[in-house]
Design a protein around this motif. Structure first.
Motif, PDB file in Angstrom:
ATOM      1  N   ARG A 125      44.154  49.511  77.437  1.00 18.01           N
ATOM      2  CA  ARG A 125      44.395  50.589  76.831  1.00 18.01           C
ATOM      3  C   ARG A 125      45.712  51.482  76.683  1.00 18.01           C
ATOM      4  O   ARG A 125      46.623  51.261  76.326  1.00 18.01           O
ATOM      5  N   ASP A 126      46.322  51.532  77.776  1.00 20.54           N
ATOM      6  CA  ASP A 126      47.695  50.797  78.571  1.00 20.54           C
ATOM      7  C   ASP A 126      48.708  50.313  78.103  1.00 20.54           C
ATOM      8  O   ASP A 126      50.151  50.511  78.544  1.00 20.54           O
ATOM      9  N   GLN A 127      48.734  49.251  77.531  1.00 21.42           N
ATOM     10  CA  GLN A 127      49.537  48.195  77.326  1.00 21.42           C
ATOM     11  C   GLN A 127      50.406  48.603  75.827  1.00 21.42           C
ATOM     12  O   GLN A 127      50.131  49.035  74.865  1.00 21.42           O
ATOM     13  N   ALA A 128      51.399  48.341  76.332  1.00 24.77           N
ATOM     14  CA  ALA A 128      52.813  48.588  75.973  1.00 24.77           C
ATOM     15  C   ALA A 128      53.154  47.616  74.370  1.00 24.77           C
ATOM     16  O   ALA A 128      53.534  47.911  73.371  1.00 24.77           O
ATOM     17  N   ILE A 151      45.530  50.254  85.560  1.00 22.79           N
ATOM     18  CA  ILE A 151      45.955  50.316  84.421  1.00 22.79           C
ATOM     19  C   ILE A 151      44.478  49.456  83.863  1.00 22.79           C
ATOM     20  O   ILE A 151      44.787  48.446  83.883  1.00 22.79           O
ATOM     21  N   THR A 152      44.641  50.421  82.409  1.00 19.87           N
ATOM     22  CA  THR A 152      43.691  49.264  81.388  1.00 19.87           C
ATOM     23  C   THR A 152      44.733  48.468  80.329  1.00 19.87           C
ATOM     24  O   THR A 152      45.215  49.128  80.948  1.00 19.87           O
ATOM     25  N   TRP A 194      53.196  46.830  79.985  1.00 25.49           N
ATOM     26  CA  TRP A 194      52.640  47.998  80.355  1.00 25.49           C
ATOM     27  C   TRP A 194      54.005  48.443  81.508  1.00 25.49           C
ATOM     28  O   TRP A 194      55.107  48.569  81.824  1.00 25.49           O
ATOM     29  N   PRO A 195      53.994  49.949  81.193  1.00 26.79           N
ATOM     30  CA  PRO A 195      55.459  50.943  80.947  1.00 26.79           C
ATOM     31  C   PRO A 195      54.928  51.429  82.675  1.00 26.79           C
ATOM     32  O   PRO A 195      53.974  50.995  83.070  1.00 26.79           O
ATOM     33  N   LYS A 236      52.782  48.285  70.432  1.00 22.38           N
ATOM     34  CA  LYS A 236      51.491  49.875  70.567  1.00 22.38           C
ATOM     35  C   LYS A 236      51.689  50.390  69.847  1.00 22.38           C
ATOM     36  O   LYS A 236      50.967  51.323  69.133  1.00 22.38           O
ATOM     37  N   ASP A 237      52.884  50.543  69.081  1.00 26.46           N
ATOM     38  CA  ASP A 237      53.678  52.179  68.214  1.00 26.46           C
ATOM     39  C   ASP A 237      53.502  51.659  67.013  1.00 26.46           C
ATOM     40  O   ASP A 237      54.073  52.639  65.836  1.00 26.46           O
ATOM     41  N   LEU A 276      50.597  49.144  88.799  1.00 24.61           N
ATOM     42  CA  LEU A 276      49.636  48.891  88.003  1.00 24.61           C
ATOM     43  C   LEU A 276      48.230  47.999  88.329  1.00 24.61           C
ATOM     44  O   LEU A 276      47.483  48.598  87.964  1.00 24.61           O
TER      45      LEU A 276
END
Length: 68
Positions: free
Chosen positions: A28-31, A25-26, A17-18, A49-50, A22
């Motif tokens: 969906r927020d994982q990097a 944070i869900t 996670w960014p 993620k990207d 924590l």
């Protein structure tokens, strides 16, 4: 060299996670997320993620790796 013969697989699963907080944070927020498996089949799998898709790196019997 000492080798351990395993008939079972062991591994780990992790998430990235960014930032340094924590709370709130869900998923969906994982990097990124990944897993590593060691055993008869040794591989590392990562999803970013990207970047589209999931990428698997497989260790071959001759010590080389391949991207699946």
């Amino acid at each position: 060299m000492f080798q351990v013969l395993l008939r079972k697989q062991v591994g780990t699963i992790f998430g990235v996670w960014p930032g340094d907080k924590l709370k709130g944070i869900t998923g969906r927020d994982q990097a990124a997320a990944g897993m590593g498996v060691f055993g008869p089949r040794t591989c590392f799998v990562i999803a970013l993620k990207d970047a589209p898709g999931c990428h698997e790196f497989l260790l071959q019997d001759d010590g080389t790796q391949s991207l699946q």
